[in-house]
Motif scaffolding. Structure first.
Motif, PDB file in Angstrom:
ATOM      1  N   GLN A 101      21.209   6.819  53.067  1.00 56.16           N
ATOM      2  CA  GLN A 101      21.152   8.229  53.939  1.00 56.16           C
ATOM      3  C   GLN A 101      20.179   8.805  55.075  1.00 56.16           C
ATOM      4  O   GLN A 101      20.818   8.952  56.198  1.00 56.16           O
ATOM      5  CB  GLN A 101      22.059   9.438  52.838  1.00 56.16           C
ATOM      6  N   ARG A 102      19.024   9.408  54.541  1.00 59.07           N
ATOM      7  CA  ARG A 102      18.022  10.461  55.197  1.00 59.07           C
ATOM      8  C   ARG A 102      17.938   9.365  56.206  1.00 59.07           C
ATOM      9  O   ARG A 102      18.041   9.582  57.492  1.00 59.07           O
ATOM     10  CB  ARG A 102      16.688  10.401  54.550  1.00 59.07           C
ATOM     11  N   THR A 103      17.425   7.561  56.178  1.00 60.80           N
ATOM     12  CA  THR A 103      17.150   6.456  56.653  1.00 60.80           C
ATOM     13  C   THR A 103      18.359   6.591  58.187  1.00 60.80           C
ATOM     14  O   THR A 103      17.845   6.450  59.417  1.00 60.80           O
ATOM     15  CB  THR A 103      16.807   5.234  56.776  1.00 60.80           C
ATOM     16  N   THR A 104      19.621   5.954  57.812  1.00 55.16           N
ATOM     17  CA  THR A 104      20.266   6.385  58.548  1.00 55.16           C
ATOM     18  C   THR A 104      20.755   7.771  59.653  1.00 55.16           C
ATOM     19  O   THR A 104      20.358   7.121  60.577  1.00 55.16           O
ATOM     20  CB  THR A 104      21.588   6.265  57.284  1.00 55.16           C
ATOM     21  N   LEU A 105      20.588   8.403  58.534  1.00 51.05           N
ATOM     22  CA  LEU A 105      20.804   9.707  59.541  1.00 51.05           C
ATOM     23  C   LEU A 105      19.683   9.811  60.906  1.00 51.05           C
ATOM     24  O   LEU A 105      19.774   9.654  61.590  1.00 51.05           O
ATOM     25  CB  LEU A 105      20.596  11.245  58.670  1.00 51.05           C
ATOM     26  N   ASP A 106      18.734   9.099  60.595  1.00 52.46           N
ATOM     27  CA  ASP A 106      17.407   9.766  61.156  1.00 52.46           C
ATOM     28  C   ASP A 106      17.521   8.517  61.823  1.00 52.46           C
ATOM     29  O   ASP A 106      17.443   8.891  63.759  1.00 52.46           O
ATOM     30  CB  ASP A 106      16.079   9.848  60.201  1.00 52.46           C
ATOM     31  N   SER A 107      18.190   7.443  62.095  1.00 54.43           N
ATOM     32  CA  SER A 107      17.934   6.559  63.165  1.00 54.43           C
ATOM     33  C   SER A 107      19.418   6.742  64.096  1.00 54.43           C
ATOM     34  O   SER A 107      19.129   6.865  65.211  1.00 54.43           O
ATOM     35  CB  SER A 107      18.823   4.892  62.320  1.00 54.43           C
ATOM     36  N   LEU A 108      20.123   7.100  63.579  1.00 52.56           N
ATOM     37  CA  LEU A 108      21.290   7.901  64.795  1.00 52.56           C
ATOM     38  C   LEU A 108      20.749   9.020  64.717  1.00 52.56           C
ATOM     39  O   LEU A 108      21.563   8.739  66.339  1.00 52.56           O
ATOM     40  CB  LEU A 108      22.689   8.201  63.284  1.00 52.56           C
ATOM     41  N   LYS A 109      20.420  10.108  64.648  1.00 51.68           N
ATOM     42  CA  LYS A 109      19.645  11.307  66.038  1.00 51.68           C
ATOM     43  C   LYS A 109      18.728  10.301  66.958  1.00 51.68           C
ATOM     44  O   LYS A 109      19.003  10.734  67.330  1.00 51.68           O
ATOM     45  CB  LYS A 109      18.996  12.210  64.869  1.00 51.68           C
ATOM     46  N   GLU A 110      18.111   9.723  66.082  1.00 50.93           N
ATOM     47  CA  GLU A 110      16.534   8.614  67.058  1.00 50.93           C
ATOM     48  C   GLU A 110      17.446   8.229  68.563  1.00 50.93           C
ATOM     49  O   GLU A 110      17.392   8.572  69.487  1.00 50.93           O
ATOM     50  CB  GLU A 110      15.941   8.082  66.837  1.00 50.93           C
ATOM     51  N   LEU A 111      19.053   7.315  67.692  1.00 52.82           N
ATOM     52  CA  LEU A 111      19.467   6.870  68.360  1.00 52.82           C
ATOM     53  C   LEU A 111      20.269   7.728  70.211  1.00 52.82           C
ATOM     54  O   LEU A 111      20.219   7.295  71.607  1.00 52.82           O
ATOM     55  CB  LEU A 111      20.477   5.871  68.260  1.00 52.82           C
ATOM     56  N   GLU A 112      20.626   8.934  69.750  1.00 50.60           N
ATOM     57  CA  GLU A 112      21.799   9.737  70.271  1.00 50.60           C
ATOM     58  C   GLU A 112      20.197   9.921  71.684  1.00 50.60           C
ATOM     59  O   GLU A 112      21.061  10.260  72.173  1.00 50.60           O
ATOM     60  CB  GLU A 112      22.192  11.100  69.584  1.00 50.60           C
ATOM     61  N   VAL A 113      19.459  10.617  71.141  1.00 55.89           N
ATOM     62  CA  VAL A 113      18.643  10.823  72.017  1.00 55.89           C
ATOM     63  C   VAL A 113      17.451   9.681  73.186  1.00 55.89           C
ATOM     64  O   VAL A 113      17.978   9.852  74.396  1.00 55.89           O
ATOM     65  CB  VAL A 113      17.421  11.612  71.113  1.00 55.89           C
TER      66      VAL A 113
END
Length: 175
Positions: free
Chosen positions: A152-164
């Motif tokens: 979960q944590r890696t997924t959320l971090d990855s998706l946030k980074e992608l959005e930016v």
């Protein structure tokens, strides 16, 4: 979709997701009309920062690249009637080399399933001149969602980074 939900065992679904979760690299093959499912799955797994290779039809380097498979890789075959010979052969090749193999197909007795450690059956209908992959698409969405929840944590971090990144690159239209 309801018929597919009845066919998929919870244990097989978990084994499928766990195999993807522990894979170093995920190779996905789906040819002809099933290629759209392979692309969707591969793009979604890429969002989760997984190392994914979607086999591209017609390039001609597939067998050369398959020789580089390692024991911690996973090959996912996606195939429905009329089953593409090459998809079945890729799973057979990987299976014979001791590589983990998974399948999304219409039946546990399909030619693809013979070479898969874990099979997720998805109902496929031919109501028109083209197959309906609604159930398979829903199944892939469930697999990717479950995989995202594994980390979960890696997924959320990855998706946030992608959005930016997407915003900075202006990937999507903004009003």
């Amino acid at each position: 979709i309801t018929e597919t939900m009845k066919q998929v065992s919870v244990d097989d679904f978990r084994r499928f997701v766990e195999a993807l979760n522990t894979a170093r690299r995920i190779v996905i093959i789906g040819l002809r009309s099933a290629h759209s499912l392979a692309v969707l799955m591969g793009v979604a797994l890429g969002f989760l920062q997984r190392d994914v290779w979607i086999v591209t039809p017609g390039i001609g380097d597939m067998w050369d690249r398959l020789l580089g498979l390692k024991k911690d890789d996973v090959v996912v075959g996606i195939c429905f009637p009329r089953y593409t010979r090459e998809t079945v052969e890729v799973l057979r090749f990987a299976h014979e080399r001791g590589i983990r193999t998974l399948a999304i197909t219409d039946s546990p007795i399909s030619p693809l399933a013979r070479y898969a450690e874990c099979v997720l059956p998805a109902r496929c209908r031919m109501d028109s001149f083209i197959e309906s992959f609604t159930a398979a698409l829903s199944l892939i969405n469930a697999v990717v969602t479950a995989l995202g929840l594994c980390r979960q944590r890696t997924t959320l971090d990855s998706l946030k980074e992608l959005e930016v990144f997407w915003k900075r690159q202006k990937i999507y239209h903004e009003d």
